[in-house]
Design a protein around this motif. Sequence first.
Motif, short mmCIF file in Angstrom:
data_model
loop_
_atom_site.label_atom_id
_atom_site.label_comp_id
_atom_site.label_asym_id
_atom_site.label_seq_id
_atom_site.Cartn_x
_atom_site.Cartn_y
_atom_site.Cartn_z
N SER A 3 0.83 -1.20 0.00
CA SER A 3 0.00 0.00 0.00
C SER A 3 0.87 1.26 0.00
O SER A 3 0.50 2.27 -0.56
N GLN A 4 2.02 1.22 0.64
CA GLN A 4 2.91 2.37 0.64
C GLN A 4 3.51 2.57 -0.76
O GLN A 4 3.68 3.69 -1.20
N ASP A 5 3.81 1.48 -1.45
CA ASP A 5 4.37 1.58 -2.78
C ASP A 5 3.46 2.37 -3.71
O ASP A 5 3.93 3.23 -4.44
N TRP A 6 2.18 2.08 -3.69
CA TRP A 6 1.27 2.77 -4.62
C TRP A 6 1.12 4.24 -4.26
O TRP A 6 1.00 5.08 -5.14
N THR A 7 1.18 4.57 -2.97
CA THR A 7 1.06 5.99 -2.62
C THR A 7 2.31 6.76 -3.05
O THR A 7 2.21 7.92 -3.43
N ASP A 8 3.46 6.09 -3.02
CA ASP A 8 4.68 6.73 -3.52
C ASP A 8 4.58 6.99 -5.02
O ASP A 8 5.13 7.98 -5.51
N PHE A 44 -5.60 7.47 1.88
CA PHE A 44 -6.31 7.05 0.68
C PHE A 44 -6.21 5.55 0.52
O PHE A 44 -5.20 4.93 0.86
N ASP A 45 -7.29 4.98 0.01
CA ASP A 45 -7.34 3.55 -0.23
C ASP A 45 -8.06 3.34 -1.56
O ASP A 45 -8.80 4.22 -2.02
N ILE A 46 -7.83 2.19 -2.16
CA ILE A 46 -8.52 1.87 -3.39
C ILE A 46 -9.41 0.67 -3.12
O ILE A 46 -8.93 -0.40 -2.76
N GLU A 47 -10.71 0.89 -3.26
CA GLU A 47 -11.67 -0.20 -3.11
C GLU A 47 -11.75 -0.96 -4.43
O GLU A 47 -11.73 -0.36 -5.50
N HIS A 48 -11.84 -2.27 -4.34
CA HIS A 48 -11.97 -3.15 -5.52
C HIS A 48 -10.91 -2.87 -6.58
O HIS A 48 -11.23 -2.66 -7.75
N PRO A 49 -9.62 -2.88 -6.21
CA PRO A 49 -8.57 -2.51 -7.16
C PRO A 49 -8.49 -3.42 -8.38
O PRO A 49 -8.05 -2.99 -9.45
N GLY A 50 -8.93 -4.67 -8.24
CA GLY A 50 -8.85 -5.59 -9.37
C GLY A 50 -10.03 -5.53 -10.32
O GLY A 50 -10.04 -6.23 -11.33
N ASP A 51 -11.01 -4.71 -10.05
CA ASP A 51 -12.22 -4.64 -10.85
C ASP A 51 -12.26 -3.32 -11.62
O ASP A 51 -12.41 -2.25 -11.02
N ASP A 52 -12.12 -3.40 -12.95
CA ASP A 52 -12.09 -2.19 -13.78
C ASP A 52 -13.30 -1.30 -13.55
O ASP A 52 -13.19 -0.08 -13.59
N GLU A 53 -14.47 -1.89 -13.36
CA GLU A 53 -15.71 -1.13 -13.25
C GLU A 53 -15.92 -0.54 -11.85
O GLU A 53 -16.44 0.55 -11.71
N ARG A 54 -15.54 -1.27 -10.82
CA ARG A 54 -15.85 -0.87 -9.45
C ARG A 54 -14.69 -0.22 -8.70
O ARG A 54 -14.90 0.32 -7.61
N LYS A 140 -4.61 2.17 -13.89
CA LYS A 140 -4.51 0.70 -13.90
C LYS A 140 -3.23 0.23 -13.21
O LYS A 140 -3.22 -0.73 -12.46
N ARG A 141 -2.13 0.94 -13.48
CA ARG A 141 -0.84 0.57 -12.86
C ARG A 141 -0.90 0.75 -11.34
O ARG A 141 -0.39 -0.09 -10.59
N VAL A 142 -1.52 1.82 -10.88
CA VAL A 142 -1.65 2.07 -9.44
C VAL A 142 -2.52 0.98 -8.82
O VAL A 142 -2.18 0.43 -7.76
N ARG A 143 -3.63 0.64 -9.47
CA ARG A 143 -4.51 -0.41 -8.95
C ARG A 143 -3.79 -1.74 -8.87
O ARG A 143 -3.95 -2.47 -7.90
N SER A 144 -2.99 -2.06 -9.86
CA SER A 144 -2.28 -3.35 -9.82
C SER A 144 -1.23 -3.36 -8.71
O SER A 144 -0.96 -4.39 -8.11
N ALA A 145 -0.64 -2.20 -8.39
CA ALA A 145 0.32 -2.11 -7.30
C ALA A 145 -0.38 -2.38 -5.96
O ALA A 145 0.22 -2.99 -5.06
N VAL A 146 -1.62 -1.97 -5.84
CA VAL A 146 -2.40 -2.21 -4.61
C VAL A 146 -2.69 -3.70 -4.48
O VAL A 146 -2.65 -4.25 -3.38
N SER A 147 -2.98 -4.34 -5.58
CA SER A 147 -3.36 -5.76 -5.57
C SER A 147 -2.21 -6.69 -5.23
O SER A 147 -2.41 -7.81 -4.81
N GLU A 148 -0.97 -6.22 -5.44
CA GLU A 148 0.21 -7.08 -5.19
C GLU A 148 0.39 -7.41 -3.74
O GLU A 148 0.09 -6.68 -2.86
#
Length: 148
Positions: A3-8, A44-54, A140-148
């Motif tokens: 989660s810190q990686d994506w905020t950076d 900040f947080d990303i809800e449903h990071p793996g779902d393009d629509e949500r 998309k790149r930020v969302r995938s960083a959250v999912s890792e």
Amino acid sequence: MPSQDWTDMIVGDRMAVDREFSQRVTDSEFSRQEWGLVMTAVEFDIEHPGDDERAKLVADTSKVEQVMPEMESIQSQMNAMGGGQRKKESRGIFSSVKDALGLGGGGNGVDQDRLAAAERLAQEYADELQERLESQGKWKRVRSAVSE
């Protein structure tokens, strides 16, 4: 911690949104100093990071209530210097009546109306930040960083 990686990854985008959002803050009931204090309490947080629509960037404002007493102190200082009258005068008659009856604020000394306004403004900021990330092709790149 992923989660810190994506905020950076979005520091530059946040700085750009800060500049773009400054007029919105000016038009709000908060001074720049108060808004800065609010933003120190927002995560900040990303809800449903793996779902393009949500997938959605959300402002976690659960800690904002903790900085509200300091915001009141800032407001008092501004009023003492003559610079903050418009902030308090913006409260409506119903807020004044509720306060007089002991129905305003949750009994914890926190102005619930200002807390709600801070939470709304923080989410508006998150929405603008997400729009910027999408327009810059980074979402998309930020969302995938959250999912890792």
